[in-house]
Design an enzyme around this catalytic site. Structure first.
Site, PDB file in Angstrom:
ATOM      1  N   GLY A  66      59.800  28.632  44.268  1.00 47.39           N
ATOM      2  CA  GLY A  66      60.361  28.378  42.974  1.00 47.39           C
ATOM      3  C   GLY A  66      60.242  29.146  41.504  1.00 47.39           C
ATOM      4  O   GLY A  66      59.501  30.388  41.665  1.00 47.39           O
ATOM      5  N   TYR A  67      60.160  29.111  40.603  1.00 46.22           N
ATOM      6  CA  TYR A  67      59.915  30.382  39.398  1.00 46.22           C
ATOM      7  C   TYR A  67      58.214  30.068  39.569  1.00 46.22           C
ATOM      8  O   TYR A  67      57.508  29.460  40.117  1.00 46.22           O
ATOM      9  CB  TYR A  67      60.065  29.073  38.263  1.00 46.22           C
TER      10      TYR A  67
ATOM     11  N   TYR B  49      72.274  35.979  40.605  1.00 49.75           N
ATOM     12  CA  TYR B  49      71.267  36.348  41.346  1.00 49.75           C
ATOM     13  C   TYR B  49      71.500  35.626  42.317  1.00 49.75           C
ATOM     14  O   TYR B  49      70.409  35.484  43.514  1.00 49.75           O
ATOM     15  CB  TYR B  49      69.655  35.861  40.465  1.00 49.75           C
TER      16      TYR B  49
ATOM     17  N   ASN C 124      60.503  41.424  50.533  1.00 49.12           N
ATOM     18  CA  ASN C 124      59.964  41.420  48.947  1.00 49.12           C
ATOM     19  C   ASN C 124      61.025  41.915  47.375  1.00 49.12           C
ATOM     20  O   ASN C 124      60.227  41.372  46.550  1.00 49.12           O
ATOM     21  CB  ASN C 124      58.292  41.639  48.762  1.00 49.12           C
ATOM     22  N   ALA C 125      60.790  43.114  47.201  1.00 53.54           N
ATOM     23  CA  ALA C 125      61.665  43.637  46.360  1.00 53.54           C
ATOM     24  C   ALA C 125      62.383  43.025  46.006  1.00 53.54           C
ATOM     25  O   ALA C 125      63.458  43.134  46.084  1.00 53.54           O
ATOM     26  CB  ALA C 125      62.026  45.281  46.010  1.00 53.54           C
ATOM     27  N   GLY C 126      62.369  43.007  44.505  1.00 50.87           N
ATOM     28  CA  GLY C 126      63.740  42.134  43.642  1.00 50.87           C
ATOM     29  C   GLY C 126      63.693  42.340  42.423  1.00 50.87           C
ATOM     30  O   GLY C 126      62.924  42.785  41.910  1.00 50.87           O
ATOM     31  N   ILE C 127      65.307  41.400  41.571  1.00 54.00           N
ATOM     32  CA  ILE C 127      64.753  41.757  40.392  1.00 54.00           C
ATOM     33  C   ILE C 127      66.184  40.749  39.947  1.00 54.00           C
ATOM     34  O   ILE C 127      66.320  40.125  40.726  1.00 54.00           O
ATOM     35  CB  ILE C 127      65.677  42.885  39.911  1.00 54.00           C
TER      36      ILE C 127
ATOM     37  N   GLY D  56      53.335  41.411  41.355  1.00 56.68           N
ATOM     38  CA  GLY D  56      53.675  40.517  41.364  1.00 56.68           C
ATOM     39  C   GLY D  56      53.596  39.964  42.582  1.00 56.68           C
ATOM     40  O   GLY D  56      52.316  40.292  43.864  1.00 56.68           O
TER      41      GLY D  56
HETATM   42  P1  NAD Z   1      57.891  41.132  40.308  1.00 52.09           P
HETATM   43  O1  NAD Z   1      59.199  42.312  39.117  1.00 52.09           O
HETATM   44  O2  NAD Z   1      56.561  41.320  39.502  1.00 52.09           O
HETATM   45  O3  NAD Z   1      58.112  42.205  41.729  1.00 52.09           O
HETATM   46  C1  NAD Z   1      59.205  43.173  42.415  1.00 52.09           C
HETATM   47  C2  NAD Z   1      58.735  44.399  42.657  1.00 52.09           C
HETATM   48  O4  NAD Z   1      59.919  44.864  43.245  1.00 52.09           O
HETATM   49  C3  NAD Z   1      58.501  45.042  41.498  1.00 52.09           C
HETATM   50  O5  NAD Z   1      57.857  46.057  41.802  1.00 52.09           O
HETATM   51  C4  NAD Z   1      59.521  46.188  41.314  1.00 52.09           C
HETATM   52  O6  NAD Z   1      59.063  46.864  40.624  1.00 52.09           O
HETATM   53  C5  NAD Z   1      59.789  46.451  42.943  1.00 52.09           C
HETATM   54  N1  NAD Z   1      61.283  46.289  43.226  1.00 52.09           N
HETATM   55  C6  NAD Z   1      62.449  45.872  41.890  1.00 52.09           C
HETATM   56  N2  NAD Z   1      63.531  46.631  42.047  1.00 52.09           N
HETATM   57  C7  NAD Z   1      63.254  47.782  43.607  1.00 52.09           C
HETATM   58  C8  NAD Z   1      64.205  49.088  44.180  1.00 52.09           C
HETATM   59  N3  NAD Z   1      65.174  49.213  43.859  1.00 52.09           N
HETATM   60  N4  NAD Z   1      63.181  49.464  44.953  1.00 52.09           N
HETATM   61  C9  NAD Z   1      61.983  48.910  45.392  1.00 52.09           C
HETATM   62  N5  NAD Z   1      61.552  48.726  44.975  1.00 52.09           N
HETATM   63  C10 NAD Z   1      62.226  47.736  43.709  1.00 52.09           C
HETATM   64  O7  NAD Z   1      58.355  39.961  40.171  1.00 52.09           O
HETATM   65  P2  NAD Z   1      58.270  38.759  42.314  1.00 52.09           P
HETATM   66  O8  NAD Z   1      58.182  37.833  41.025  1.00 52.09           O
HETATM   67  O9  NAD Z   1      56.781  39.619  42.306  1.00 52.09           O
HETATM   68  O10 NAD Z   1      59.665  38.964  42.116  1.00 52.09           O
HETATM   69  C11 NAD Z   1      59.067  39.736  44.667  1.00 52.09           C
HETATM   70  C12 NAD Z   1      60.443  38.696  44.652  1.00 52.09           C
HETATM   71  O11 NAD Z   1      59.977  37.389  44.557  1.00 52.09           O
HETATM   72  C13 NAD Z   1      61.845  39.061  44.219  1.00 52.09           C
HETATM   73  O12 NAD Z   1      62.669  39.169  45.418  1.00 52.09           O
HETATM   74  C14 NAD Z   1      61.806  37.636  44.065  1.00 52.09           C
HETATM   75  O13 NAD Z   1      63.549  37.405  43.473  1.00 52.09           O
HETATM   76  C15 NAD Z   1      61.080  37.174  44.159  1.00 52.09           C
HETATM   77  N6  NAD Z   1      61.402  35.798  43.695  1.00 52.09           N
HETATM   78  C16 NAD Z   1      60.413  35.741  42.781  1.00 52.09           C
HETATM   79  C17 NAD Z   1      60.509  34.479  42.005  1.00 52.09           C
HETATM   80  C18 NAD Z   1      59.739  34.253  39.971  1.00 52.09           C
HETATM   81  O14 NAD Z   1      59.792  33.607  39.525  1.00 52.09           O
HETATM   82  N7  NAD Z   1      59.333  35.505  39.533  1.00 52.09           N
HETATM   83  C19 NAD Z   1      60.849  33.086  42.171  1.00 52.09           C
HETATM   84  C20 NAD Z   1      61.703  33.124  43.174  1.00 52.09           C
HETATM   85  C21 NAD Z   1      61.593  34.267  44.228  1.00 52.09           C
END
Ligand code: NAD
Length: 249
Positions: free
Chosen positions: A179-180, A148, A81-84, A16
């Site tokens: 945003g998303y 979240y 950046n890591a997030g769930i 991502g």
């Molecule tokens: P994604 O799920 O593709 O990437 C998240 C990454 O974090 C993954 O590689 C996952 O394996 C890693 N991760 C999760 N838990 C972890 C842990 N405990 N230790 C290490 N790594 C871990 O999603 P994304 O969209 O690329 O999200 C990246 C960031 O952007 C996140 O913080 C998310 O909250 C934020 N975000 C996402 C969106 C969206 O719509 N996708 C919107 C706003 C913000």
């Protein structure tokens, strides 16, 4: 400091937005360390780029986070950046889900930025960039996202306080609030919506896109461009900001 002279850590860099950040900073000439829990996606990205190396790290693991910085040394740019994401209305949010989200999104971000800053302080660095990937949900409340949203509001609060401590140091701390995004995390949200409502994927995606004033999903490259700007010329006075990236005019 030129980005090409920087070392950069990106947590959750195996997929991502994290993968896009890693590739874009490497393309700008930086040496990038990506980390996450899953070896295969991390290794695939680092195999393709000689300026990207990968490390296994669960960002909720305090000792492992400290050990990673001990191993790779100070990073001029640290991107938490890591997030769930998981969704449920508050009355259906169980404690396990709450703690899971807070542990990764808030505590993980805290540990990454704290250890990153400690390494910079020990190195007596007079330039550094701490960047938290927050969310538009760190600025506003959205339905079905109380845990979240709480985690990302927490991130923005932590960044704001840290920035006040860093004033005048040459190190800045900012949060990016997209945003998303196009990508897997939003795909999973679309799947949840279709499962719960019977709507088509197209309809579900349109619901999420409609939460943005732009009426579309945000591209990870837009977030990465903003992160690069926070590290570029003239960025030293941008400190303590929670920057919305959601298509507003
Ligand atoms: P994604 O799920 O593709 O990437 C998240 C990454 O974090 C993954 O590689 C996952 O394996 C890693 N991760 C999760 N838990 C972890 C842990 N405990 N230790 C290490 N790594 C871990 O999603 P994304 O969209 O690329 O999200 C990246 C960031 O952007 C996140 O913080 C998310 O909250 C934020 N975000 C996402 C969106 C969206 O719509 N996708 C919107 C706003 C913000």
């Amino acid at each position: 400091m030129e980005i090409s002279q920087c070392r950069v850590l990106v947590t959750g860099g195996g997929s991502g937005l994290g993968a896009v950040l890693a590739r874009d900073f490497a393309a700008a000439g930086a040496r990038v360390h990506i980390c996450g829990r899953r070896e295969a996606p991390l290794a695939a990205i680092s195999a393709d780029h000689d300026r990207i190396s990968s490390h296994i790290l669960d960002v909720t693991d305090e000792a492992a986070t400290a050990a990673l910085f001990a191993a790779i040394g100070p990073q001029q740019i640290v991107i938490a950046n890591a997030g769930i994401a998981e969704s449920a209305p508050l009355h259906k949010t169980d404690s396990d889900m709450w703690h899971r989200i807070i542990a990764v999104n808030l505590t993980g971000c805290f540990l990454t930025l704290r250890e990153g800053l400690r390494a910079l302080r020990e190195d007596r660095a007079d330039w550094g960039r701490l960047i938290a990937i927050s969310s538009i949900m760190g600025l506003d409340g959205y339905r079905y996202a109380s845990a979240y949203s709480a985690s990302k509001h927490g991130v923005n609060g932590m960044v704001s306080a840290t920035a006040a401590e860093l004033d005048g140091s040459g190190i800045t701390a900012n949060a990016l609030c997209p945003g998303y995004l196009e990508g897997e995390m939003t795909d999973r949200s679309v799947t949840r919506i279709t499962g719960k409502t019977g709507k088509s994927r197209q309809e579900a995606e349109a619901i999420l896109a409609a939460t943005s004033p732009a009426g579309r999903l945000i591209r990870p490259e837009e977030v990465s461009a903003e992160a690069l700007r926070l590290c570029g010329p003239g960025s030293g006075s941008i400190n303590g900001q929670a920057i919305s990236i959601n298509g507003e005019a």
